[in-house]
Design a protein around this motif. Structure first.
Motif, PDB file in Angstrom:
ATOM      1  N   PRO A  85      12.986   2.785  11.815  1.00 44.13           N
ATOM      2  CA  PRO A  85      14.449   2.722  11.799  1.00 44.13           C
ATOM      3  C   PRO A  85      14.962   2.114  10.496  1.00 44.13           C
ATOM      4  O   PRO A  85      14.193   1.507   9.753  1.00 44.13           O
ATOM      5  N   TRP A  86      16.201   2.305  10.265  1.00 47.36           N
ATOM      6  CA  TRP A  86      16.908   1.715   9.122  1.00 47.36           C
ATOM      7  C   TRP A  86      16.425   2.220   7.769  1.00 47.36           C
ATOM      8  O   TRP A  86      16.783   1.671   6.729  1.00 47.36           O
ATOM      9  N   ALA A  87      15.635   3.263   7.753  1.00 41.30           N
ATOM     10  CA  ALA A  87      15.099   3.764   6.483  1.00 41.30           C
ATOM     11  C   ALA A  87      16.215   4.103   5.508  1.00 41.30           C
ATOM     12  O   ALA A  87      16.038   3.987   4.299  1.00 41.30           O
ATOM     13  N   ASP A  88      17.348   4.494   6.044  1.00 42.21           N
ATOM     14  CA  ASP A  88      18.463   4.891   5.187  1.00 42.21           C
ATOM     15  C   ASP A  88      18.944   3.768   4.270  1.00 42.21           C
ATOM     16  O   ASP A  88      19.641   4.015   3.298  1.00 42.21           O
ATOM     17  N   HIS A  89      18.577   2.538   4.528  1.00 40.79           N
ATOM     18  CA  HIS A  89      18.963   1.418   3.663  1.00 40.79           C
ATOM     19  C   HIS A  89      17.926   1.120   2.582  1.00 40.79           C
ATOM     20  O   HIS A  89      18.219   0.399   1.643  1.00 40.79           O
ATOM     21  N   PHE A  90      16.725   1.648   2.742  1.00 45.27           N
ATOM     22  CA  PHE A  90      15.620   1.141   1.934  1.00 45.27           C
ATOM     23  C   PHE A  90      14.865   2.202   1.139  1.00 45.27           C
ATOM     24  O   PHE A  90      13.786   1.945   0.632  1.00 45.27           O
ATOM     25  N   TYR A  91      15.430   3.398   1.023  1.00 42.52           N
ATOM     26  CA  TYR A  91      14.798   4.430   0.209  1.00 42.52           C
ATOM     27  C   TYR A  91      14.776   4.002  -1.247  1.00 42.52           C
ATOM     28  O   TYR A  91      15.638   3.263  -1.703  1.00 42.52           O
ATOM     29  N   SER A  92      13.817   4.513  -1.970  1.00 49.38           N
ATOM     30  CA  SER A  92      13.916   4.474  -3.418  1.00 49.38           C
ATOM     31  C   SER A  92      14.369   5.874  -3.815  1.00 49.38           C
ATOM     32  O   SER A  92      14.148   6.835  -3.080  1.00 49.38           O
ATOM     33  N   ILE A 110       5.228  -6.922  -2.241  1.00 52.35           N
ATOM     34  CA  ILE A 110       4.988  -8.219  -1.606  1.00 52.35           C
ATOM     35  C   ILE A 110       5.019  -9.324  -2.667  1.00 52.35           C
ATOM     36  O   ILE A 110       5.566 -10.405  -2.438  1.00 52.35           O
ATOM     37  N   GLY A 111       4.475  -9.052  -3.831  1.00 52.13           N
ATOM     38  CA  GLY A 111       4.515 -10.019  -4.930  1.00 52.13           C
ATOM     39  C   GLY A 111       5.940 -10.334  -5.365  1.00 52.13           C
ATOM     40  O   GLY A 111       6.244 -11.485  -5.714  1.00 52.13           O
ATOM     41  N   GLN A 112       6.815  -9.336  -5.360  1.00 52.75           N
ATOM     42  CA  GLN A 112       8.218  -9.589  -5.688  1.00 52.75           C
ATOM     43  C   GLN A 112       8.850 -10.531  -4.670  1.00 52.75           C
ATOM     44  O   GLN A 112       9.595 -11.446  -5.038  1.00 52.75           O
ATOM     45  N   ILE A 113       8.547 -10.299  -3.388  1.00 44.80           N
ATOM     46  CA  ILE A 113       9.079 -11.195  -2.350  1.00 44.80           C
ATOM     47  C   ILE A 113       8.531 -12.604  -2.560  1.00 44.80           C
ATOM     48  O   ILE A 113       9.265 -13.599  -2.443  1.00 44.80           O
ATOM     49  N   ALA A 114       7.245 -12.718  -2.889  1.00 43.51           N
ATOM     50  CA  ALA A 114       6.634 -14.031  -3.107  1.00 43.51           C
ATOM     51  C   ALA A 114       7.330 -14.775  -4.241  1.00 43.51           C
ATOM     52  O   ALA A 114       7.550 -15.991  -4.153  1.00 43.51           O
ATOM     53  N   ALA A 115       7.692 -14.072  -5.305  1.00 41.44           N
ATOM     54  CA  ALA A 115       8.407 -14.709  -6.414  1.00 41.44           C
ATOM     55  C   ALA A 115       9.814 -15.127  -5.989  1.00 41.44           C
ATOM     56  O   ALA A 115      10.271 -16.233  -6.314  1.00 41.44           O
ATOM     57  N   LEU A 116      10.492 -14.255  -5.236  1.00 40.20           N
ATOM     58  CA  LEU A 116      11.840 -14.583  -4.779  1.00 40.20           C
ATOM     59  C   LEU A 116      11.840 -15.770  -3.824  1.00 40.20           C
ATOM     60  O   LEU A 116      12.771 -16.579  -3.826  1.00 40.20           O
ATOM     61  N   ARG A 117      10.808 -15.883  -2.993  1.00 41.27           N
ATOM     62  CA  ARG A 117      10.756 -17.016  -2.065  1.00 41.27           C
ATOM     63  C   ARG A 117      10.734 -18.333  -2.840  1.00 41.27           C
ATOM     64  O   ARG A 117      11.320 -19.321  -2.421  1.00 41.27           O
ATOM     65  N   GLY A 165      12.540  -4.371   3.817  1.00 43.61           N
ATOM     66  CA  GLY A 165      12.876  -3.079   4.415  1.00 43.61           C
ATOM     67  C   GLY A 165      12.226  -1.922   3.681  1.00 43.61           C
ATOM     68  O   GLY A 165      11.793  -0.942   4.299  1.00 43.61           O
ATOM     69  N   HIS A 166      12.121  -2.032   2.377  1.00 44.77           N
ATOM     70  CA  HIS A 166      11.468  -0.994   1.578  1.00 44.77           C
ATOM     71  C   HIS A 166       9.975  -0.938   1.910  1.00 44.77           C
ATOM     72  O   HIS A 166       9.394   0.149   2.001  1.00 44.77           O
ATOM     73  N   LEU A 167       9.363  -2.097   2.116  1.00 46.00           N
ATOM     74  CA  LEU A 167       7.966  -2.121   2.546  1.00 46.00           C
ATOM     75  C   LEU A 167       7.798  -1.442   3.901  1.00 46.00           C
ATOM     76  O   LEU A 167       6.851  -0.679   4.103  1.00 46.00           O
ATOM     77  N   LEU A 168       8.720  -1.716   4.821  1.00 44.65           N
ATOM     78  CA  LEU A 168       8.666  -1.069   6.131  1.00 44.65           C
ATOM     79  C   LEU A 168       8.826   0.435   5.963  1.00 44.65           C
ATOM     80  O   LEU A 168       8.075   1.218   6.555  1.00 44.65           O
ATOM     81  N   TRP A 169       9.784   0.868   5.154  1.00 46.75           N
ATOM     82  CA  TRP A 169       9.985   2.302   4.897  1.00 46.75           C
ATOM     83  C   TRP A 169       8.704   2.909   4.332  1.00 46.75           C
ATOM     84  O   TRP A 169       8.279   3.989   4.725  1.00 46.75           O
ATOM     85  N   ASN A 170       8.045   2.189   3.431  1.00 53.29           N
ATOM     86  CA  ASN A 170       6.830   2.690   2.795  1.00 53.29           C
ATOM     87  C   ASN A 170       5.653   2.770   3.768  1.00 53.29           C
ATOM     88  O   ASN A 170       4.713   3.528   3.543  1.00 53.29           O
ATOM     89  N   GLU A 171       5.710   2.016   4.853  1.00 48.59           N
ATOM     90  CA  GLU A 171       4.689   2.143   5.890  1.00 48.59           C
ATOM     91  C   GLU A 171       4.679   3.572   6.436  1.00 48.59           C
ATOM     92  O   GLU A 171       3.656   4.058   6.881  1.00 48.59           O
ATOM     93  N   ASN A 200      16.247  -7.162  -6.611  1.00 49.46           N
ATOM     94  CA  ASN A 200      16.484  -6.787  -5.224  1.00 49.46           C
ATOM     95  C   ASN A 200      16.493  -8.050  -4.373  1.00 49.46           C
ATOM     96  O   ASN A 200      15.964  -9.086  -4.772  1.00 49.46           O
ATOM     97  N   THR A 201      17.072  -7.939  -3.177  1.00 52.56           N
ATOM     98  CA  THR A 201      17.029  -9.054  -2.252  1.00 52.56           C
ATOM     99  C   THR A 201      15.718  -9.018  -1.473  1.00 52.56           C
ATOM    100  O   THR A 201      15.053  -7.988  -1.406  1.00 52.56           O
ATOM    101  N   VAL A 202      15.366 -10.138  -0.864  1.00 53.78           N
ATOM    102  CA  VAL A 202      14.180 -10.188  -0.017  1.00 53.78           C
ATOM    103  C   VAL A 202      14.308  -9.163   1.100  1.00 53.78           C
ATOM    104  O   VAL A 202      13.349  -8.449   1.417  1.00 53.78           O
TER     105      VAL A 202
END
Length: 169
Positions: A66-73, A150-157, A46-52, A39-41
């Motif tokens: 907002p924008w949940a429609d882009h970040f559903y699983s 968050i760990g996935q984002i950390a690896a991608l960074r 956005g998925h983390l925000l959706w999960n909030e 996945n992209t960062v």
């Protein structure tokens, strides 16, 4: 320390780590796909925000995500969700700003949960449901999901050539 205090401490850590993980990543970089099947960062943020929204529901807090429609699983979305027209894709900065805007209200809702509420059995399937089918178990799984993402984002960074994520404030 009570279970609720531990879960809240994890939530507080995730607020810090989310911001640290995306720090210094441009929107252009956030849109880069670094490899097949990754996945992209931006999608992860956005998925983390959706999960909030799940955490808001657990704590009985009403927030607009907002924008949940882009970040559903697929597992967390209805057919209606998946087939709805897409909104305009937000920038990484917009996702971060919304996260930081809604986090205090979500945290307050979670902090107000009683021990009795946390011990309530829920019929919401999630991967640890067979071990702990309580509201506290659902919250624990959701915290795990946040940390994993968050760990996935950390690896991608690091793949974007950025320094490692900091645990500092």
């Amino acid at each position: 320390m009570s279970a609720k205090k531990t879960l809240l401490a994890q939530y507080d850590l995730h607020i810090l780590l989310f911001n640290n993980a995306i720090k210094g990543i441009s929107d252009e970089e956030a849109n880069q796909n670094l490899g097949a099947g990754l996945n992209t960062v931006k999608w992860l943020a956005g998925h983390l925000l959706w999960n909030e929204g799940s955490l808001a529901n657990i704590g009985g807090t009403k927030v607009i995500i907002p924008w949940a429609d882009h970040f559903y699983s697929t597992e967390g979305a209805t057919d209606e969700d998946l087939n709805a027209p897409k909104s305009e894709l937000p920038t990484l900065e917009m996702i971060k700003n919304k996260w930081n805007e809604i986090s205090p209200a979500i945290r307050a809702g979670l902090a107000n949960l009683s021990d009795e509420a946390l011990d309530t059995t829920v019929d919401i399937p999630h991967p640890i449901h067979r071990f702990n089918d309580t509201l506290a178990g659902l919250w624990a799984f959701t915290n795990h999901h946040q940390a994993y993402t968050i760990g996935q984002i950390a690896a991608l960074r690091r793949g974007l050539g950025k320094p490692g994520m900091s645990y500092g404030g």
